[in-house]
Structures are given as structure tokens and as C-alpha cells.
Scaffold this motif. Structure first.
Motif, PDB file in Angstrom:
ATOM      1  N   TRP A 134      31.239  38.809  45.096  1.00 61.38           N
ATOM      2  CA  TRP A 134      32.423  37.738  45.056  1.00 61.38           C
ATOM      3  C   TRP A 134      33.102  38.869  46.293  1.00 61.38           C
ATOM      4  CZ3 TRP A 134      30.976  40.915  41.499  1.00 61.38           C
ATOM      5  CH2 TRP A 134      31.404  42.527  41.004  1.00 61.38           C
ATOM      6  N   GLY A 135      34.158  38.443  46.538  1.00 67.36           N
ATOM      7  CA  GLY A 135      35.325  39.355  47.641  1.00 67.36           C
ATOM      8  C   GLY A 135      36.615  39.849  47.330  1.00 67.36           C
ATOM      9  N   GLU A 136      36.400  40.667  47.541  1.00 66.55           N
ATOM     10  CA  GLU A 136      37.380  41.463  46.309  1.00 66.55           C
ATOM     11  C   GLU A 136      39.299  41.134  46.946  1.00 66.55           C
ATOM     12  OE1 GLU A 136      38.260  45.621  47.631  1.00 66.55           O
ATOM     13  OE2 GLU A 136      36.772  45.732  49.323  1.00 66.55           O
ATOM     14  N   HIS A 137      38.877  40.610  48.227  1.00 64.88           N
ATOM     15  CA  HIS A 137      40.064  39.656  47.807  1.00 64.88           C
ATOM     16  C   HIS A 137      40.820  38.683  47.892  1.00 64.88           C
ATOM     17  CE1 HIS A 137      40.877  43.554  50.154  1.00 64.88           C
ATOM     18  NE2 HIS A 137      39.710  43.670  51.601  1.00 64.88           N
ATOM     19  N   VAL A 179      39.425  35.171  42.990  1.00 65.38           N
ATOM     20  CA  VAL A 179      38.552  35.866  42.081  1.00 65.38           C
ATOM     21  C   VAL A 179      38.380  36.679  42.145  1.00 65.38           C
ATOM     22  CG1 VAL A 179      36.258  36.288  41.367  1.00 65.38           C
ATOM     23  CG2 VAL A 179      36.338  33.316  42.104  1.00 65.38           C
ATOM     24  N   GLY A 180      38.172  37.177  43.399  1.00 65.50           N
ATOM     25  CA  GLY A 180      38.615  39.203  42.898  1.00 65.50           C
ATOM     26  C   GLY A 180      39.775  39.784  42.245  1.00 65.50           C
ATOM     27  N   ARG A 181      40.708  39.073  42.537  1.00 63.43           N
ATOM     28  CA  ARG A 181      42.123  39.893  42.565  1.00 63.43           C
ATOM     29  C   ARG A 181      42.292  39.627  41.322  1.00 63.43           C
ATOM     30  NH1 ARG A 181      43.252  36.313  47.080  1.00 63.43           N
ATOM     31  NH2 ARG A 181      44.810  35.439  45.773  1.00 63.43           N
ATOM     32  N   SER A 182      41.704  37.999  40.154  1.00 64.33           N
ATOM     33  CA  SER A 182      42.240  37.436  39.005  1.00 64.33           C
ATOM     34  C   SER A 182      41.894  37.855  37.956  1.00 64.33           C
ATOM     35  CB  SER A 182      42.118  35.727  39.226  1.00 64.33           C
ATOM     36  OG  SER A 182      43.109  35.789  40.381  1.00 64.33           O
ATOM     37  N   TYR A 183      39.749  38.984  38.336  1.00 57.85           N
ATOM     38  CA  TYR A 183      38.970  38.139  37.122  1.00 57.85           C
ATOM     39  C   TYR A 183      38.246  39.551  37.060  1.00 57.85           C
ATOM     40  CZ  TYR A 183      39.960  33.151  36.796  1.00 57.85           C
ATOM     41  OH  TYR A 183      41.043  31.926  36.467  1.00 57.85           O
ATOM     42  N   ASP A 184      37.939  40.334  36.097  1.00 61.33           N
ATOM     43  CA  ASP A 184      37.266  41.242  35.962  1.00 61.33           C
ATOM     44  C   ASP A 184      35.665  40.247  36.165  1.00 61.33           C
ATOM     45  OD1 ASP A 184      34.811  42.989  35.075  1.00 61.33           O
ATOM     46  OD2 ASP A 184      36.808  42.949  33.616  1.00 61.33           O
ATOM     47  N   VAL A 185      34.854  40.338  37.471  1.00 61.76           N
ATOM     48  CA  VAL A 185      33.803  38.863  37.412  1.00 61.76           C
ATOM     49  C   VAL A 185      32.593  39.322  36.783  1.00 61.76           C
ATOM     50  CG1 VAL A 185      32.313  38.982  38.823  1.00 61.76           C
ATOM     51  CG2 VAL A 185      34.645  39.035  39.810  1.00 61.76           C
ATOM     52  N   PRO A 186      32.194  41.670  36.115  1.00 59.81           N
ATOM     53  CA  PRO A 186      31.046  41.596  36.183  1.00 59.81           C
ATOM     54  C   PRO A 186      31.337  40.815  34.069  1.00 59.81           C
ATOM     55  CG  PRO A 186      31.322  42.777  37.265  1.00 59.81           C
ATOM     56  CD  PRO A 186      32.648  42.417  37.098  1.00 59.81           C
ATOM     57  N   THR A 187      32.267  41.350  33.387  1.00 56.42           N
ATOM     58  CA  THR A 187      32.573  40.817  32.527  1.00 56.42           C
ATOM     59  C   THR A 187      32.721  39.427  32.158  1.00 56.42           C
ATOM     60  OG1 THR A 187      33.952  42.697  32.139  1.00 56.42           O
ATOM     61  CG2 THR A 187      34.570  40.957  30.242  1.00 56.42           C
ATOM     62  N   VAL A 188      32.767  38.780  32.906  1.00 52.75           N
ATOM     63  CA  VAL A 188      33.043  37.331  32.794  1.00 52.75           C
ATOM     64  C   VAL A 188      31.974  36.858  32.836  1.00 52.75           C
ATOM     65  CG1 VAL A 188      33.448  34.367  33.660  1.00 52.75           C
ATOM     66  CG2 VAL A 188      35.284  36.547  33.689  1.00 52.75           C
ATOM     67  N   TRP A 189      30.491  37.608  33.746  1.00 47.87           N
ATOM     68  CA  TRP A 189      29.338  36.715  34.068  1.00 47.87           C
ATOM     69  C   TRP A 189      28.226  37.099  32.831  1.00 47.87           C
ATOM     70  CZ3 TRP A 189      26.752  33.612  35.661  1.00 47.87           C
ATOM     71  CH2 TRP A 189      27.564  32.966  37.472  1.00 47.87           C
ATOM     72  N   ARG A 190      28.979  38.257  32.273  1.00 43.82           N
ATOM     73  CA  ARG A 190      28.115  39.048  30.471  1.00 43.82           C
ATOM     74  C   ARG A 190      27.643  37.536  29.711  1.00 43.82           C
ATOM     75  NH1 ARG A 190      30.062  43.887  32.734  1.00 43.82           N
ATOM     76  NH2 ARG A 190      28.592  45.138  33.913  1.00 43.82           N
ATOM     77  N   ARG A 232      24.377  42.154  37.116  1.00 45.79           N
ATOM     78  CA  ARG A 232      24.679  43.111  39.046  1.00 45.79           C
ATOM     79  C   ARG A 232      25.139  42.509  39.810  1.00 45.79           C
ATOM     80  NH1 ARG A 232      18.103  44.439  38.560  1.00 45.79           N
ATOM     81  NH2 ARG A 232      17.503  43.983  36.754  1.00 45.79           N
ATOM     82  N   GLY A 233      25.914  43.356  40.364  1.00 50.55           N
ATOM     83  CA  GLY A 233      26.279  43.502  41.767  1.00 50.55           C
ATOM     84  C   GLY A 233      27.560  43.841  41.882  1.00 50.55           C
ATOM     85  N   GLN A 234      28.617  43.400  42.748  1.00 46.15           N
ATOM     86  CA  GLN A 234      29.934  44.356  43.103  1.00 46.15           C
ATOM     87  C   GLN A 234      31.010  43.115  43.826  1.00 46.15           C
ATOM     88  OE1 GLN A 234      28.115  47.898  44.602  1.00 46.15           O
ATOM     89  NE2 GLN A 234      29.559  47.184  46.749  1.00 46.15           N
ATOM     90  N   ALA A 235      31.888  43.711  44.084  1.00 46.61           N
ATOM     91  CA  ALA A 235      32.788  42.550  45.370  1.00 46.61           C
ATOM     92  C   ALA A 235      32.843  43.646  46.003  1.00 46.61           C
ATOM     93  CB  ALA A 235      34.141  43.296  44.973  1.00 46.61           C
ATOM     94  N   LEU A 236      32.642  42.655  47.619  1.00 48.31           N
ATOM     95  CA  LEU A 236      32.097  43.152  48.347  1.00 48.31           C
ATOM     96  C   LEU A 236      34.032  43.023  49.566  1.00 48.31           C
ATOM     97  CD1 LEU A 236      29.105  41.340  49.611  1.00 48.31           C
ATOM     98  CD2 LEU A 236      29.333  43.501  48.699  1.00 48.31           C
ATOM     99  N   PRO A 237      33.961  43.662  50.524  1.00 47.68           N
ATOM    100  CA  PRO A 237      35.121  43.965  51.134  1.00 47.68           C
ATOM    101  C   PRO A 237      35.677  42.966  52.325  1.00 47.68           C
ATOM    102  CG  PRO A 237      33.505  45.219  52.605  1.00 47.68           C
ATOM    103  CD  PRO A 237      32.957  44.769  51.184  1.00 47.68           C
ATOM    104  N   CYS A 238      36.155  41.784  51.634  1.00 52.22           N
ATOM    105  CA  CYS A 238      36.200  40.484  52.284  1.00 52.22           C
ATOM    106  C   CYS A 238      37.050  39.940  50.868  1.00 52.22           C
ATOM    107  CB  CYS A 238      35.200  40.068  52.463  1.00 52.22           C
ATOM    108  SG  CYS A 238      33.443  39.521  51.356  1.00 52.22           S
ATOM    109  N   ASP A 239      37.695  38.038  51.384  1.00 54.79           N
ATOM    110  CA  ASP A 239      38.047  37.225  50.988  1.00 54.79           C
ATOM    111  C   ASP A 239      36.315  36.229  49.867  1.00 54.79           C
ATOM    112  OD1 ASP A 239      40.787  37.549  51.206  1.00 54.79           O
ATOM    113  OD2 ASP A 239      40.021  37.182  53.037  1.00 54.79           O
ATOM    114  N   HIS A 240      36.630  34.887  50.127  1.00 51.78           N
ATOM    115  CA  HIS A 240      35.932  34.225  49.501  1.00 51.78           C
ATOM    116  C   HIS A 240      34.637  34.036  50.196  1.00 51.78           C
ATOM    117  CE1 HIS A 240      35.222  30.643  47.602  1.00 51.78           C
ATOM    118  NE2 HIS A 240      34.777  30.057  48.325  1.00 51.78           N
TER     119      HIS A 240
END
Length: 79
Positions: free
Chosen positions: A25-28, A31-42, A49-57
Motif C-alpha cells: 500500500w502507499g504510505e501517503h 489507506v496508509g494514513r488511516s489503517y494499520d494495514v497488516p493488522t486489518v489483513w490478518r 506479508r508486505g509493507q508500505a511503499l513511498p507513494c500514494d494510491h
């Protein structure tokens, strides 16, 4: 309500994805600003697995190299 949202709602808490899941997901982004994405997906998948990337959507357009690198690494690991 869309069909996929209705199906997700019906499955929630009863069915989990058992194969490895790559979540990027895009850290900016909202989604990146509003959610703990890994926790939601778990809540949906056993192996997230995964991480935020330095971008928007739009990851492939805004961070193509990083998107490709993470996807390639994930595929090498799970296959």
C-alpha cells in the motif's frame, strides 16, 4: 452494497485465506494514513506479508521499481 462487499461480509470470521498474501500500500495514501494495514489483513489471512511503499494510491505507476521488487521477492519466496 456491492457484491464483493456482501460476500466479504458473509465470509468474515468464518473463512480465512490460507495461502501467503502480499499486501502493498502507499504510505501517503488514505489507506496508509488511516489503517494499520497488516493488522486489518490478518483478520482475513493467516500469512500476511508486505509493507508500505513511498507513494500514494497507484503503486505500479508511482513506485514501479519498488512494486516489482516486492512482488518478485514474494513470488521467489512462496514458489
Amino acid at each position: 452494497m456491492t457484491l464483493d462487499l456482501a460476500m466479504d461480509t458473509a465470509d468474515f470470521g468464518r473463512t480465512r485465506i490460507e495461502c501467503p498474501v502480499l499486501v502493498l500500500w502507499g504510505e501517503h495514501s488514505f489507506v496508509g494514513r488511516s489503517y494499520d494495514v497488516p493488522t486489518v489483513w490478518r483478520e482475513y489471512a493467516a500469512d500476511v506479508r508486505g509493507q508500505a511503499l513511498p507513494c500514494d494510491h497507484y503503486l505500479p505507476e508511482e513506485a514501479p521499481e519498488a512494486t516489482a521488487e516486492h512482488l518478485a521477492a514474494f513470488l521467489r519466496e512462496v514458489w
